[in-house]
Design an enzyme around this catalytic site. Structure first.
Site, PDB file in Angstrom:
ATOM      1  CE1 TYR A 165       1.645-103.368  68.681  1.00 49.66           C
ATOM      2  CE2 TYR A 165       1.399-105.162  70.253  1.00 49.66           C
ATOM      3  CZ  TYR A 165       1.094-103.883  69.846  1.00 49.66           C
ATOM      4  OH  TYR A 165       0.242-103.115  70.595  1.00 49.66           O
ATOM      5  CE  LYS A 169       3.153-100.871  70.856  1.00 45.21           C
ATOM      6  NZ  LYS A 169       2.850 -99.438  70.931  1.00 45.21           N
TER       7      LYS A 169
HETATM    8  P1  NAP Z   1      -5.661 -98.206  66.057  1.00 45.29           P
HETATM    9  O1  NAP Z   1      -7.106 -98.033  66.247  1.00 45.29           O
HETATM   10  O2  NAP Z   1      -5.155 -98.938  64.854  1.00 45.29           O
HETATM   11  O3  NAP Z   1      -4.981 -96.777  66.164  1.00 45.29           O
HETATM   12  C1  NAP Z   1      -3.623 -96.584  65.871  1.00 45.29           C
HETATM   13  C2  NAP Z   1      -3.400 -95.113  65.666  1.00 45.29           C
HETATM   14  O4  NAP Z   1      -2.008 -94.893  65.375  1.00 45.29           O
HETATM   15  C3  NAP Z   1      -4.195 -94.553  64.459  1.00 45.29           C
HETATM   16  O5  NAP Z   1      -4.624 -93.267  64.759  1.00 45.29           O
HETATM   17  C4  NAP Z   1      -3.137 -94.535  63.378  1.00 45.29           C
HETATM   18  O6  NAP Z   1      -3.406 -93.603  62.352  1.00 45.29           O
HETATM   19  C5  NAP Z   1      -1.946 -94.096  64.207  1.00 45.29           C
HETATM   20  N1  NAP Z   1      -0.699 -94.230  63.467  1.00 45.29           N
HETATM   21  C6  NAP Z   1      -0.166 -95.328  62.879  1.00 45.29           C
HETATM   22  N2  NAP Z   1       0.976 -94.988  62.254  1.00 45.29           N
HETATM   23  C7  NAP Z   1       1.162 -93.661  62.458  1.00 45.29           C
HETATM   24  C8  NAP Z   1       2.144 -92.737  62.068  1.00 45.29           C
HETATM   25  N3  NAP Z   1       3.194 -93.082  61.301  1.00 45.29           N
HETATM   26  N4  NAP Z   1       2.031 -91.441  62.476  1.00 45.29           N
HETATM   27  C9  NAP Z   1       0.985 -91.055  63.230  1.00 45.29           C
HETATM   28  N5  NAP Z   1      -0.005 -91.880  63.615  1.00 45.29           N
HETATM   29  C10 NAP Z   1       0.101 -93.186  63.230  1.00 45.29           C
HETATM   30  O7  NAP Z   1      -5.005 -99.013  67.288  1.00 45.29           O
HETATM   31  P2  NAP Z   1      -5.105 -98.811  68.865  1.00 45.29           P
HETATM   32  O8  NAP Z   1      -5.391-100.152  69.424  1.00 45.29           O
HETATM   33  O9  NAP Z   1      -5.942 -97.665  69.227  1.00 45.29           O
HETATM   34  O10 NAP Z   1      -3.570 -98.508  69.185  1.00 45.29           O
HETATM   35  C11 NAP Z   1      -3.135 -97.381  69.908  1.00 45.29           C
HETATM   36  C12 NAP Z   1      -1.897 -97.801  70.688  1.00 45.29           C
HETATM   37  O11 NAP Z   1      -2.246 -98.769  71.665  1.00 45.29           O
HETATM   38  C13 NAP Z   1      -0.805 -98.435  69.827  1.00 45.29           C
HETATM   39  O12 NAP Z   1       0.470 -97.995  70.230  1.00 45.29           O
HETATM   40  C14 NAP Z   1      -0.966 -99.919  70.130  1.00 45.29           C
HETATM   41  O13 NAP Z   1       0.210-100.636  69.917  1.00 45.29           O
HETATM   42  C15 NAP Z   1      -1.351 -99.848  71.594  1.00 45.29           C
HETATM   43  N6  NAP Z   1      -1.968-101.047  72.128  1.00 45.29           N
HETATM   44  C16 NAP Z   1      -3.167-101.457  71.664  1.00 45.29           C
HETATM   45  C17 NAP Z   1      -3.740-102.615  72.197  1.00 45.29           C
HETATM   46  C18 NAP Z   1      -5.073-103.129  71.747  1.00 45.29           C
HETATM   47  O14 NAP Z   1      -5.477-104.217  72.227  1.00 45.29           O
HETATM   48  N7  NAP Z   1      -5.798-102.446  70.873  1.00 45.29           N
HETATM   49  C19 NAP Z   1      -3.075-103.326  73.209  1.00 45.29           C
HETATM   50  C20 NAP Z   1      -1.861-102.861  73.652  1.00 45.29           C
HETATM   51  C21 NAP Z   1      -1.327-101.713  73.119  1.00 45.29           C
HETATM   52  P3  NAP Z   1      -4.115 -94.057  60.945  1.00 45.29           P
HETATM   53  O15 NAP Z   1      -5.595 -94.028  61.212  1.00 45.29           O
HETATM   54  O16 NAP Z   1      -3.659 -92.998  59.999  1.00 45.29           O
HETATM   55  O17 NAP Z   1      -3.602 -95.421  60.605  1.00 45.29           O
END
Ligand code: NAP
Length: 246
Positions: A165, A169
């Site tokens: 991961y 990133k």
């Molecule tokens: P999340 O709730 O798991 O949401 C991830 C989203 O990405 C979901 O809508 C998922 O769809 C979608 N996704 C995954 N694979 C995909 C694909 N092949 N095509 C299209 N959509 C896809 O996680 P989140 O925390 O909101 O993450 C959003 C972003 O923030 C990510 O890039 C993550 O790395 C980043 N981020 C998060 C955090 C944190 O603490 N949460 C911190 C830093 C960065 P499905 O529902 O179909 O799986």
């Protein structure tokens, strides 16, 4: 459509940060496409946002699938003719221990977090170019910061399940620098501003809802970079408090 309405695409917008970014941008008057690889899940989220009066539309978009991405671009071209803001938000976290993670897990992680971003950006570029003030926001992670992750006292250095991961990133932040340079070098593209952001540690499904920040808080920096004025930064890496050390 009013002439000042901004057309936005958020990938991975059926839940988590993507959905909240869509809500916040639509609340500011944008028309937002909620990219979702499962259109039914995207429709449920879009229905919720439409019920509170927001202008949104679900759109099928799997960032790992060339055909799906091309169809999404064709649909936006046919319906709106341009894209003002692209938020590359879709991401996955495969949390195998660092010394056990294999190439298949690395490849799956990079296919979504890195190659997916390139695939979507490339497909949407013709639509972004015709916008007067195009913005691209790449959702990275604080783990992408070499400065923070290499500090042995930081929480990121103690995390054993971030090899795939965090490295994916870090690629996202370098892609951001590379795209910004490429846009700057081409006079026709110099109006495109692209930045990477980290939302902090946010409670979502990605981390089993263990994050200490809310999606509302985590989305603020994404929205700030999506709504930059002309002449704003490009090629940077930001958190809500300001620039993140590389
Ligand atoms: P999340 O709730 O798991 O949401 C991830 C989203 O990405 C979901 O809508 C998922 O769809 C979608 N996704 C995954 N694979 C995909 C694909 N092949 N095509 C299209 N959509 C896809 O996680 P989140 O925390 O909101 O993450 C959003 C972003 O923030 C990510 O890039 C993550 O790395 C980043 N981020 C998060 C955090 C944190 O603490 N949460 C911190 C830093 C960065 P499905 O529902 O179909 O799986």
């Amino acid at each position: 459509m009013s002439p000042s309405e901004r057309i936005v695409l958020v990938t991975g917008a059926n839940k988590g940060l993507g959905r909240e970014v869509a809500r916040q941008l639509a609340s500011r008057g944008s028309f937002v496409y909620l990219g979702s690889r499962d259109l039914a899940r995207g429709r449920e989220s879009a229905d919720d946002l439409r019920r509170i009066g927001l202008a949104v539309s679900e759109i099928a978009l799997d960032v790992t699938d060339d055909g799906s991405v091309a169809r999404a671009a064709e649909r936006i071209a046919a319906e709106r003719g341009r894209l003002d803001v692209l938020v590359n938000n879709a991401g996955i976290h495969i949390g195998a221990p660092a010394l056990e993670i294999d190439v298949a897990d690395m490849r799956a992680t990079y296919e979504t977090n890195v190659f997916g971003l390139v695939r979507v950006t490339r497909a949407m570029l013709p639509l972004l170019r015709v916008s007067a003030s195009p913005r691209i926001v790449n959702v990275a992670s604080t783990t992408a910061s070499h400065a923070r992750t290499s500090d042995p006292t930081s929480m990121f250095a103690r995390e054993d399940r971030s090899l795939a991961y965090a490295s994916s990133k870090a690629a996202v932040t370098m892609l951001t620098v590379q795209y910004a340079g490429a846009f700057r070098r081409r006079p026709d593209d110099a109006h495109i501003l692209v930045n990477a952001v980290t939302p902090g540690y946010v409670s979502t499904d990605l981390n089993g809802n263990t994050g200490h920040r809310t999606v509302e808080e985590g989305s603020r920096v994404v929205v700030a970079m999506a709504t930059l004025d002309d002449g704003g930064p490009s090629g940077g890496f930001f958190e809500e408090a300001g620039p993140v050390p590389w």
